[in-house]
Design a protein around this motif. Structure first.
Motif, short mmCIF file in Angstrom:
data_model
loop_
_atom_site.label_atom_id
_atom_site.label_comp_id
_atom_site.label_asym_id
_atom_site.label_seq_id
_atom_site.Cartn_x
_atom_site.Cartn_y
_atom_site.Cartn_z
N CYS A 59 -11.34 -3.56 -6.16
CA CYS A 59 -10.59 -4.90 -6.58
C CYS A 59 -10.06 -4.80 -8.05
CB CYS A 59 -11.74 -6.12 -6.80
SG CYS A 59 -12.12 -6.60 -5.18
N ILE A 60 -9.75 -3.43 -8.58
CA ILE A 60 -9.11 -3.51 -9.84
C ILE A 60 -7.71 -2.81 -9.40
CG2 ILE A 60 -11.15 -2.74 -11.19
CD1 ILE A 60 -8.96 0.15 -9.66
N LEU A 61 -7.43 -2.61 -8.50
CA LEU A 61 -5.97 -1.94 -8.01
C LEU A 61 -4.85 -3.04 -8.11
CD1 LEU A 61 -6.88 0.22 -4.69
CD2 LEU A 61 -6.30 0.72 -7.07
N PRO A 62 -4.92 -4.30 -8.24
CA PRO A 62 -3.92 -5.32 -8.57
C PRO A 62 -3.45 -4.99 -10.02
CG PRO A 62 -5.66 -6.47 -7.64
CD PRO A 62 -6.28 -5.31 -7.77
N THR A 116 -12.12 -12.84 -2.15
CA THR A 116 -11.26 -11.57 -2.77
C THR A 116 -9.80 -11.82 -2.85
OG1 THR A 116 -12.87 -10.30 -1.46
CG2 THR A 116 -10.86 -9.25 -1.71
N LEU A 117 -9.39 -13.02 -2.02
CA LEU A 117 -7.88 -13.00 -2.53
C LEU A 117 -7.74 -13.54 -3.70
CD1 LEU A 117 -4.77 -13.32 -1.24
CD2 LEU A 117 -5.73 -15.43 -0.53
N ILE A 118 -8.74 -14.64 -4.14
CA ILE A 118 -8.45 -15.24 -5.29
C ILE A 118 -8.56 -14.30 -6.55
CG2 ILE A 118 -9.57 -17.10 -6.81
CD1 ILE A 118 -10.04 -18.69 -4.37
N ALA A 119 -9.80 -13.47 -6.38
CA ALA A 119 -10.03 -12.63 -7.31
C ALA A 119 -9.01 -11.49 -7.48
CB ALA A 119 -11.60 -11.59 -6.98
N ALA A 120 -8.30 -11.08 -6.42
CA ALA A 120 -7.43 -10.12 -6.60
C ALA A 120 -6.07 -10.69 -7.16
CB ALA A 120 -7.06 -9.60 -5.10
N TRP A 121 -5.83 -11.92 -7.01
CA TRP A 121 -4.56 -12.77 -7.44
C TRP A 121 -5.01 -12.73 -8.97
CZ3 TRP A 121 -4.18 -17.13 -10.37
CH2 TRP A 121 -2.64 -17.38 -10.64
N LEU A 122 -6.17 -13.14 -9.41
CA LEU A 122 -6.42 -13.34 -10.96
C LEU A 122 -6.24 -11.94 -11.47
CD1 LEU A 122 -9.52 -15.87 -10.76
CD2 LEU A 122 -7.15 -16.21 -11.68
N ALA A 128 -13.39 -10.45 -9.77
CA ALA A 128 -14.36 -10.10 -8.67
C ALA A 128 -15.63 -10.74 -8.72
CB ALA A 128 -14.25 -8.70 -8.02
N VAL A 129 -16.29 -10.19 -9.99
CA VAL A 129 -17.46 -10.57 -10.13
C VAL A 129 -17.87 -12.18 -10.23
CG1 VAL A 129 -19.53 -10.68 -11.94
CG2 VAL A 129 -18.05 -8.37 -11.37
N VAL A 130 -17.00 -12.80 -10.95
CA VAL A 130 -17.03 -14.07 -11.16
C VAL A 130 -16.85 -14.89 -9.74
CG1 VAL A 130 -16.19 -16.28 -12.31
CG2 VAL A 130 -16.67 -14.19 -13.50
N VAL A 131 -15.54 -14.65 -9.17
CA VAL A 131 -15.16 -15.53 -7.98
C VAL A 131 -16.24 -15.28 -6.94
CG1 VAL A 131 -13.51 -15.87 -6.25
CG2 VAL A 131 -12.86 -15.47 -8.77
N VAL A 167 -22.54 -4.30 -10.67
CA VAL A 167 -22.85 -2.90 -10.43
C VAL A 167 -21.42 -2.14 -9.75
CG1 VAL A 167 -24.25 -1.22 -9.02
CG2 VAL A 167 -25.14 -2.92 -10.27
N VAL A 168 -21.21 -2.81 -8.63
CA VAL A 168 -19.93 -1.81 -8.14
C VAL A 168 -18.75 -2.23 -8.67
CG1 VAL A 168 -18.53 -2.04 -5.94
CG2 VAL A 168 -21.17 -2.37 -5.91
N CYS A 169 -18.20 -3.31 -9.29
CA CYS A 169 -16.97 -3.50 -9.85
C CYS A 169 -16.63 -2.93 -11.26
CB CYS A 169 -16.74 -5.17 -9.88
SG CYS A 169 -16.27 -5.77 -8.26
N MET A 170 -17.95 -3.19 -12.08
CA MET A 170 -17.81 -2.78 -13.40
C MET A 170 -18.44 -1.15 -13.67
SD MET A 170 -18.78 -5.88 -15.79
CE MET A 170 -17.64 -7.22 -15.70
N GLY A 171 -19.35 -0.75 -12.63
CA GLY A 171 -19.98 0.39 -12.66
C GLY A 171 -19.12 1.65 -11.83
#
Length: 170
Positions: free
Chosen positions: A46-49, A84-90, A105-108, A147-151
């Protein structure tokens, strides 16, 4: 035309990698992808955008295809994929602030998937109901995402950024 082909190719590769990571993680006992505390390794992508706008539809499509394996059926297809779509756009929208990339990704997912798990009956905590159960569900989803998105996601972003590998591959 070349730019459009590059965009479509990037999105397709990202979607494919997302699906493969979910499939591989499904082979590990413990329901890491679809449980109350989810450690979906593919969410690190989810960091790829930050690197390409093609990641937005790529992550959405990858999540949608992955959610076809979900025990929550239609709810995960609609709400999980939309999260996931909203998080990726943000993430794309705030791409100038790379330190912020894992946060959407964490918050949404906490705000969307947490309540979805509760309302679909996948969260059953003894003697806890209503708002408290929803908040516990949201917290458990947030924990897995942190854990996943930040770690994993943040170090992945740092490696890609420093090495320039992403630019060379695409």
């Amino acid at each position: 035309m070349k730019k459009r082909s590059l965009y479509l190719s990037q999105g397709a590769v990202i979607a494919a990698v997302y699906v493969v990571l979910v499939y591989i993680t499904n082979l590990i006992p413990g329901n890491l992808n679809f449980g109350m505390v989810q450690f979906r390794l593919s969410e690190a992508l989810c960091i790829l955008p930050v690197f390409t706008p093609a990641a937005v539809p790529g992550l959405f499509l990858g999540c949608l295809l992955s959610n076809l394996m979900s025990p929550m059926t239609w709810a995960d297809w609609v709400f999980g994929s939309s999260a996931t779509l909203i998080a990726a756009w943000l993430t794309y929208f705030f791409r100038k602030y790379k330190w912020f990339a894992p946060v959407p990704a964490v918050v949404v997912n906490a705000l969307v998937v947490g309540p979805m798990l509760y309302f679909m009956g996948f969260v059953q905590i003894e003697n806890v109901m209503g708002l408290t159960a929803i908040l516990i569900s949201m917290g458990s989803v947030a924990l897995g995402q942190i854990v996943v998105c930040m770690g994993l996601g943040y170090p992945l972003m740092t490696i890609i950024d420093r090495s320039g590998v992403f630019k060379k591959c695409f």
